[in-house]
Scaffold this motif. Sequence first.
Motif, PDB file in Angstrom:
ATOM      1  N   ARG A  33       1.096  -0.815   0.184  1.00 24.98           N
ATOM      2  CA  ARG A  33      -0.078   0.155  -0.101  1.00 24.98           C
ATOM      3  C   ARG A  33       1.238   0.893   0.061  1.00 24.98           C
ATOM      4  NH1 ARG A  33      -3.632  -1.378   3.890  1.00 24.98           N
ATOM      5  NH2 ARG A  33      -2.526  -0.394   5.750  1.00 24.98           N
ATOM      6  N   GLU A  34       1.714   0.802   1.116  1.00 22.99           N
ATOM      7  CA  GLU A  34       2.859   2.236   1.090  1.00 22.99           C
ATOM      8  C   GLU A  34       3.542   2.703  -0.421  1.00 22.99           C
ATOM      9  OE1 GLU A  34       5.330   1.570   4.372  1.00 22.99           O
ATOM     10  OE2 GLU A  34       3.701   1.589   5.494  1.00 22.99           O
ATOM     11  N   ARG A  35       3.356   1.729  -0.594  1.00 25.73           N
ATOM     12  CA  ARG A  35       4.823   1.704  -2.183  1.00 25.73           C
ATOM     13  C   ARG A  35       4.087   2.532  -3.445  1.00 25.73           C
ATOM     14  NH1 ARG A  35       8.252  -3.408  -4.721  1.00 25.73           N
ATOM     15  NH2 ARG A  35       8.062  -2.465  -7.054  1.00 25.73           N
ATOM     16  N   TRP A  36       3.314   2.754  -3.322  1.00 24.92           N
ATOM     17  CA  TRP A  36       2.242   3.556  -4.992  1.00 24.92           C
ATOM     18  C   TRP A  36       1.370   4.349  -3.619  1.00 24.92           C
ATOM     19  CZ3 TRP A  36       3.057   2.286  -9.042  1.00 24.92           C
ATOM     20  CH2 TRP A  36       3.863   0.809  -9.228  1.00 24.92           C
ATOM     21  N   GLU A  37       1.811   4.943  -2.432  1.00 20.37           N
ATOM     22  CA  GLU A  37       1.286   6.180  -2.229  1.00 20.37           C
ATOM     23  C   GLU A  37       1.717   7.875  -2.881  1.00 20.37           C
ATOM     24  OE1 GLU A  37      -0.964   7.092   0.514  1.00 20.37           O
ATOM     25  OE2 GLU A  37      -1.418   5.790  -0.398  1.00 20.37           O
ATOM     26  N   GLY A  38       2.944   7.158  -3.215  1.00 18.58           N
ATOM     27  CA  GLY A  38       3.920   8.616  -4.452  1.00 18.58           C
ATOM     28  C   GLY A  38       4.344   8.067  -5.461  1.00 18.58           C
ATOM     29  N   ILE A  39       4.846   8.703  -6.486  1.00 20.07           N
ATOM     30  CA  ILE A  39       5.732   8.750  -7.543  1.00 20.07           C
ATOM     31  C   ILE A  39       6.760   7.326  -7.461  1.00 20.07           C
ATOM     32  CG2 ILE A  39       6.890  10.318  -9.000  1.00 20.07           C
ATOM     33  CD1 ILE A  39       5.322  12.324  -8.701  1.00 20.07           C
TER      34      ILE A  39
END
Lengths: 685, 63
Positions: free
Chosen positions: B53-59
Amino acid sequence: MLKKLTGVALAAGAAFALGGIAINRGEPINTLWILAAAGCIYTLGYRFYAAWIAARVLACDASRATPAERLDNGRDYVPTPKWVVFGHHFAAIAGPGPLVGPTLAAQFGYLPGTLWILIGSVLGGCVQDMVVLFASVRRDGRTLGQMARDELGPIGGVAALIGTLAIMIILIAVLSLVVVNAMKHSPWATSTVFATIPIAMLVGLYMRLIRPGRVAEGSVIGVALLLLAVVGGGWIDHQPVLRGWFDQEGVTLAWFVMGYGFLAAIMPVWLLLAPRDYLSTFLKLGTVMLLAVSILLMHPDLKMPALTRFVDGSGPVFAGPLFPFVFITIACGAISGFHSLIASGTTPKLLRSERDIRLVGYGSMLLESLVAVMAMIAASLLDPGVYFAINSPLAALGGSPEAVVTTLSGLGFPVSVAQMQGLAHQVGEATLFARTGGAPSLAVGMASILSGVFGASLLAIWYHFAIMFEAVFILTTLDAGTRVGRFMLQDTLGALWAPLGRTSWYPSVLFSSALVVAAWGYFLYVGVIDPNGGINILWPLFGISNQMLAAIALSVMTAILLKGPRPRQALITALPLAWLAFVTTAAAWAKLFSANPKIGFLAGAHDLAARLAAGSLPAEKAAVAGRLIFNQQLDAALAAFFLLVLWVVILDMLRFALRRLRGAPVPASPETPYRRSQLPEAAGA
Amino acid sequence: MPDRLRRLLQACGEVLQGAFGTDAYARYRAHHASHHPGETPKDRATYFREQQRERWEGINRCC
């Protein structure tokens, strides 16, 4: 001493290879010359320039604790071995950009694009990536936007934010147009690309429910299914009924892609986004390596001349002269502003030692540059006539296949309808005329290299493998980009009304996702209905926005270096910045004000309006002329806006630079104070 | 020479690990063991869920 000798040998090697390319005009150049020149230039850049920058300009200090060590939390800040970070960073920066740009720029001949890829990366792109990575490491892993605010002030910060959002929208639009053009009326390509969606979801379910966290297993199964989908697409292509389902118009496919982008942005990441990304990474590394080895084994001659007559700007692939358009057509592969977001994203939080900055920052970009060189090779080994017939919109060369071959043959690029049909039949397509966007021509090039190694009978399979590979790549950028755009939009909207900023509030998720998809969907739609293919409008706009972001990053880095002990060394970023500002301004200016309706947006809109009023437009074009006119005006406004942002940031930086050089006080650079590393790796330093 | 070859292969393996993030859980366990001794670490499935989930929070992907 030994180092100096290898340097001299490498320089001589590069000079010899480039000299060979330069002297052997008129006879075909072998790809090995290009690869030899690239290898020598990369090694020179890495061994000498990058080493000098790391040691003398940035003063990378292996004894200094990195954010990964100081803030180690086992999640995003983790000290990681250098080759792992290299893989992480390269997988993040390498996208479809360096495959498309060089393919389009091959219309000038192979030489200008290749030189720009080599020189631009060694002196520009790699330096940008490396310095941004360094700056972020020294600032606890802060992002480019935060650094812009800290170093230049609120103007720089806002410019970076707007620049990022704008580039994201244009990028997704142009890439989805590439996919749509590759799928248009191609049941094989369409069914294969569609199959990648359920395959990704299966892999997602596998990694979530059946074998949680087993990424490698899931990816291997997924890639096997993808290869099966390529073969299965060929089977569908021969079934009369099924074939009809996947034989679609561009507009229909555009709506599908928009619907897909919206769903991907609102679905849980584990179901679609994450597994698709694993598959795409797998394919990316595998195919790049396969291509590199095959090019070395086959080492074909380039058939494209070094320079074509289209350097004057009359080219059919996209309009505009060699200067400045080669420099914005090839952005990724030479210098890409987007990389500065990655280099100030997750990567700086992983580096174990400042010593690894050169390998990760400079080295990854060299590898990306090599991918761009390979794309240029794949485009240049096609018969030039075939290359132009594939990549030119019908409308640009007379309107029908017969007219296209006559025009091209008259221009000195002989090709026949029979030759094109034979090739289309070999790769399992109905036609290869006017398959704009770069993907089909790259796929033909890749297929001819790979089938040279593995046997010609598989040409159709390799072609559709290449299309699937590019599509998976692009759809990954599309859904990841839409999602990031959504977060950025929610962040901004949250300032207006707080609930809109909550990333888990469903109405806000739906609303902001729809807004982002509508933004890129608009450009995609107009690109599809444009009889001139749309790519020739969108790709320059993308290049300009990407170079604008690079200029913002280089401005921030120049400001940081100016604050350092030796302001003169800021030239390492100031010179690429000056060059980028020059070419981007020239290109944006031409797109705005050129009197040639094929180049200038305003002239284009004016010309369409005049011809519409005079009734001289063909019926199909007259029907959409109103929308095309508005779009050209909107594109003009966007180009003007990019130009404005570019110069606001540069002037902001110059104002600051003048103060510094006059000796006036400037705000200090918020670098994290030195702390000695306790990691065993730092002990030897 | 065999030593150099071994190092080369190891580097190649690490590049792949980095590209896929397959080393993340092992690294988390190592971090946990050294920074929070005595506490129970998350199991692989839980860790994977959260990390994804965290991996896809940013660019994290480029053009």
